[in-house]
Design a protein around this motif. Sequence first.
Motif, PDB file in Angstrom:
ATOM      1  N   HIS A  41       0.824  -1.215   0.000  1.00  0.00           N
ATOM      2  CA  HIS A  41       0.000   0.000   0.000  1.00  0.00           C
ATOM      3  C   HIS A  41       0.855   1.261   0.000  1.00  0.00           C
ATOM      4  O   HIS A  41       2.009   1.238   0.416  1.00  0.00           O
ATOM      5  CB  HIS A  41      -0.895   0.023   1.255  1.00  0.00           C
ATOM      6  CG  HIS A  41      -0.123  -0.008   2.539  1.00  0.00           C
ATOM      7  ND1 HIS A  41       0.287  -1.180   3.138  1.00  0.00           N
ATOM      8  CD2 HIS A  41       0.338   0.995   3.335  1.00  0.00           C
ATOM      9  CE1 HIS A  41       0.953  -0.899   4.236  1.00  0.00           C
ATOM     10  NE2 HIS A  41       1.017   0.417   4.391  1.00  0.00           N
ATOM     11  N   HIS A  82       0.406   5.217   1.664  1.00  0.00           N
ATOM     12  CA  HIS A  82      -0.397   5.816   2.721  1.00  0.00           C
ATOM     13  C   HIS A  82      -1.366   6.819   2.087  1.00  0.00           C
ATOM     14  O   HIS A  82      -1.022   7.494   1.117  1.00  0.00           O
ATOM     15  CB  HIS A  82       0.498   6.504   3.759  1.00  0.00           C
ATOM     16  CG  HIS A  82       1.261   5.498   4.586  1.00  0.00           C
ATOM     17  ND1 HIS A  82       2.387   5.806   5.290  1.00  0.00           N
ATOM     18  CD2 HIS A  82       1.028   4.175   4.801  1.00  0.00           C
ATOM     19  CE1 HIS A  82       2.825   4.719   5.907  1.00  0.00           C
ATOM     20  NE2 HIS A  82       2.021   3.712   5.619  1.00  0.00           N
ATOM     21  N   GLU A 138       7.285   5.230   7.580  1.00  0.00           N
ATOM     22  CA  GLU A 138       7.029   4.019   8.375  1.00  0.00           C
ATOM     23  C   GLU A 138       8.364   3.362   8.697  1.00  0.00           C
ATOM     24  O   GLU A 138       9.305   3.443   7.893  1.00  0.00           O
ATOM     25  CB  GLU A 138       6.117   3.074   7.588  1.00  0.00           C
ATOM     26  CG  GLU A 138       5.692   1.838   8.356  1.00  0.00           C
ATOM     27  CD  GLU A 138       4.346   1.282   7.869  1.00  0.00           C
ATOM     28  OE1 GLU A 138       3.652   1.950   7.077  1.00  0.00           O
ATOM     29  OE2 GLU A 138       4.012   0.165   8.294  1.00  0.00           O
ATOM     30  N   HIS A 163       4.843   0.253  -0.045  1.00  0.00           N
ATOM     31  CA  HIS A 163       5.658  -0.818   0.541  1.00  0.00           C
ATOM     32  C   HIS A 163       4.892  -2.136   0.581  1.00  0.00           C
ATOM     33  O   HIS A 163       3.714  -2.175   0.904  1.00  0.00           O
ATOM     34  CB  HIS A 163       6.157  -0.431   1.934  1.00  0.00           C
ATOM     35  CG  HIS A 163       5.221   0.418   2.730  1.00  0.00           C
ATOM     36  ND1 HIS A 163       4.921   1.724   2.401  1.00  0.00           N
ATOM     37  CD2 HIS A 163       4.467   0.143   3.825  1.00  0.00           C
ATOM     38  CE1 HIS A 163       4.058   2.210   3.262  1.00  0.00           C
ATOM     39  NE2 HIS A 163       3.742   1.271   4.130  1.00  0.00           N
TER      40      HIS A 163
END
Length: 178
Positions: free
Chosen positions: A84, A86, A93, A132
């Motif tokens: 996904h 964000h 992250e 990612h």
Amino acid sequence: MKPFNVFFDVLEGKMNLLGNKTVRRYNDIKGIFCEIDPKLEKENPVIYEVFEAPITEKEGDLMFLITVLYPGKVKNEFFMTKGHYHVIENTAEIYLGLRGNGLVLCQTREGDFEPIEISPNKVVYIPPYWAHRTVNTSSEPLVFFGVYPAHAGHDYKSVELEGFKKRVFFENGGIHIK
Ligand code: M6P
Ligand code: ZN
């Protein structure tokens, strides 16, 4: 919210205090792999589980979680997460590897692509704007801790539309990213 701590069972990949738990089985995500495996369709194994801390999606908070990505392959493509961006794209992250080995495939909308290794004691930094996806290239569960801004949100649609530039296969006794 008051300060608190939680205990991780690294081998089991479990947390003693739990918010949301997500379980993704083969048939939930089979479309992300390049081939369909009728045997896996029938058995429908769990591919990965995500155990989130009990934290709400408010700006200012940090979500943390533990993910267990089981070992296995669809034909010769390693088990992996959906992946996904964000929704709030300007959010990063961090992953910390706890058990097993794998790759975090990172990609931008501009087409940059970086496969980053994850293994015990290795920290992976995923900057803002990078999608990612995690791949388990080992023969044991890949367990990792993750933390990100709690309001970031998951954009799966973009990844469904664009896909990831490269996939990870087991071929001729080795790991190939192509
Ligand atoms: C990591 C984090 C989670 C994510 C999970 C599974 O633990 O990035 O936010 O939910 O991996 O990945 P996905 O949501 O892409 O299936
Ligand atoms: Zn994320």
